[in-house]
Design an enzyme around this catalytic site. Structure first.
Site, PDB file in Angstrom:
ATOM      1  N   VAL A   1      44.663  58.972  55.829  1.00 53.67           N
ATOM      2  CA  VAL A   1      44.798  59.288  54.405  1.00 53.67           C
ATOM      3  C   VAL A   1      45.967  58.520  53.797  1.00 53.67           C
ATOM      4  O   VAL A   1      45.871  57.951  52.700  1.00 53.67           O
ATOM      5  CB  VAL A   1      44.955  60.804  54.186  1.00 53.67           C
ATOM      6  CG1 VAL A   1      45.181  61.112  52.704  1.00 53.67           C
ATOM      7  CG2 VAL A   1      43.724  61.559  54.682  1.00 53.67           C
ATOM      8  N   CYS A   2      47.090  58.470  54.513  1.00 51.33           N
ATOM      9  CA  CYS A   2      48.270  57.751  54.022  1.00 51.33           C
ATOM     10  C   CYS A   2      47.973  56.269  53.824  1.00 51.33           C
ATOM     11  O   CYS A   2      48.492  55.641  52.891  1.00 51.33           O
ATOM     12  CB  CYS A   2      49.418  57.880  55.015  1.00 51.33           C
ATOM     13  SG  CYS A   2      49.989  59.558  55.241  1.00 51.33           S
ATOM     14  N   THR A   3      47.184  55.707  54.700  1.00 55.70           N
ATOM     15  CA  THR A   3      46.837  54.286  54.595  1.00 55.70           C
ATOM     16  C   THR A   3      46.159  54.012  53.258  1.00 55.70           C
ATOM     17  O   THR A   3      46.470  53.030  52.568  1.00 55.70           O
ATOM     18  CB  THR A   3      45.931  53.876  55.765  1.00 55.70           C
ATOM     19  OG1 THR A   3      46.621  54.119  57.003  1.00 55.70           O
ATOM     20  CG2 THR A   3      45.561  52.407  55.691  1.00 55.70           C
TER      21      THR A   3
ATOM     22  N   LEU B   1      48.853  54.409  50.301  1.00 52.06           N
ATOM     23  CA  LEU B   1      49.790  53.291  50.168  1.00 52.06           C
ATOM     24  C   LEU B   1      49.104  52.061  49.582  1.00 52.06           C
ATOM     25  O   LEU B   1      49.683  51.345  48.763  1.00 52.06           O
ATOM     26  CB  LEU B   1      50.418  52.972  51.524  1.00 52.06           C
ATOM     27  CG  LEU B   1      51.467  53.993  51.983  1.00 52.06           C
ATOM     28  CD1 LEU B   1      51.775  53.803  53.459  1.00 52.06           C
ATOM     29  CD2 LEU B   1      52.745  53.889  51.166  1.00 52.06           C
TER      30      LEU B   1
END
Length: 210
Positions: free
Chosen positions: A44-46, A49
């Site tokens: 999810v963070c990928t 960002l």
């Protein structure tokens, strides 16, 4: 103690993908968004960002500096940055902080009832006065809406300069509300084109400067 809206955002020193920074010096005179990630190489963070990198021109247009934070080593950020560019089509173009956990604790980003080691998805919007203007927290499973972060910044910047508030689902350019602290007599001077009073306390007016 948790950090609340109106508190001074704690200062810190950190190593980032763009070199060492001191937070207050780095954001001096600007608005800022500081947002945390549970750890590197999380799916999810990928996506978050990569999307934030695509939005950089929008943040810059508003005078906003963006900083990401992950509780991982700086050398691990480099490999993750390559993954972000390859999978999301956008290279990391803002500092990603390598935190040893101290900043996450300083900002109360670790919630033991959710997970006693991973940061939750926290978002802090900080004004040029270094005061916290917005705080949002998401569960680890839910990606953030950065279009909403931009929308709130538009509202914060508008209402900081004019005695208005923004209604539900407001977007830049739409009508706003005259705050109750402004009397009708004062409003006549501030808004000479007039307004629509749905109730004495609910006065709708065109967005100043729109």
């Amino acid at each position: 103690m948790p950090i609340l809206i109106g508190d001074t955002a704690p200062d810190f020193e950190a190593q980032t993908t763009e070199g060492p920074i001191r937070f207050h010096d780095y954001i001096d005179g600007h608005w800022a968004v500081l947002f945390s990630h549970p750890k590197n190489y999380t799916p999810v963070c990928t996506t978050e960002l990569g999307y934030t990198a695509k939005l950089k021109p929008e943040f810059e247009k508003r005078g906003v500096k963006v900083l990401g934070l992950s509780v991982d080593k700086l050398e691990d950020h480099e490999g993750w940055a390559r993954d972000i560019e390859e999978t999301q089509g956008a290279a990391l173009n803002f500092p990603l902080i390598a935190d040893d956990g101290s900043i996450a604790k300083l900002y109360d980003m670790i919630h033991p009832n959710a997970n006693d080691t991973l940061t939750v998805r926290s978002v802090f919007v900080v004004g040029p006065d270094k005061k916290v203007k917005l705080k949002i927290e998401y569960p680890a499973s839910t990606g953030r809406n950065f279009d909403e972060v931009l929308r709130v910044i538009d509202s914060l910047q508008l209402t900081a300069n004019h005695q208005v508030a923004t209604p539900v689902n407001w977007k830049h350019g739409e009508d706003v509300i005259i705050v109750p602290a402004v009397s009708d007599e004062q409003a006549k001077e501030k808004f000479p084109e007039g307004w629509t009073a749905l109730r004495p306390y609910l006065r709708i007016v065109k967005q100043p400067g729109a």
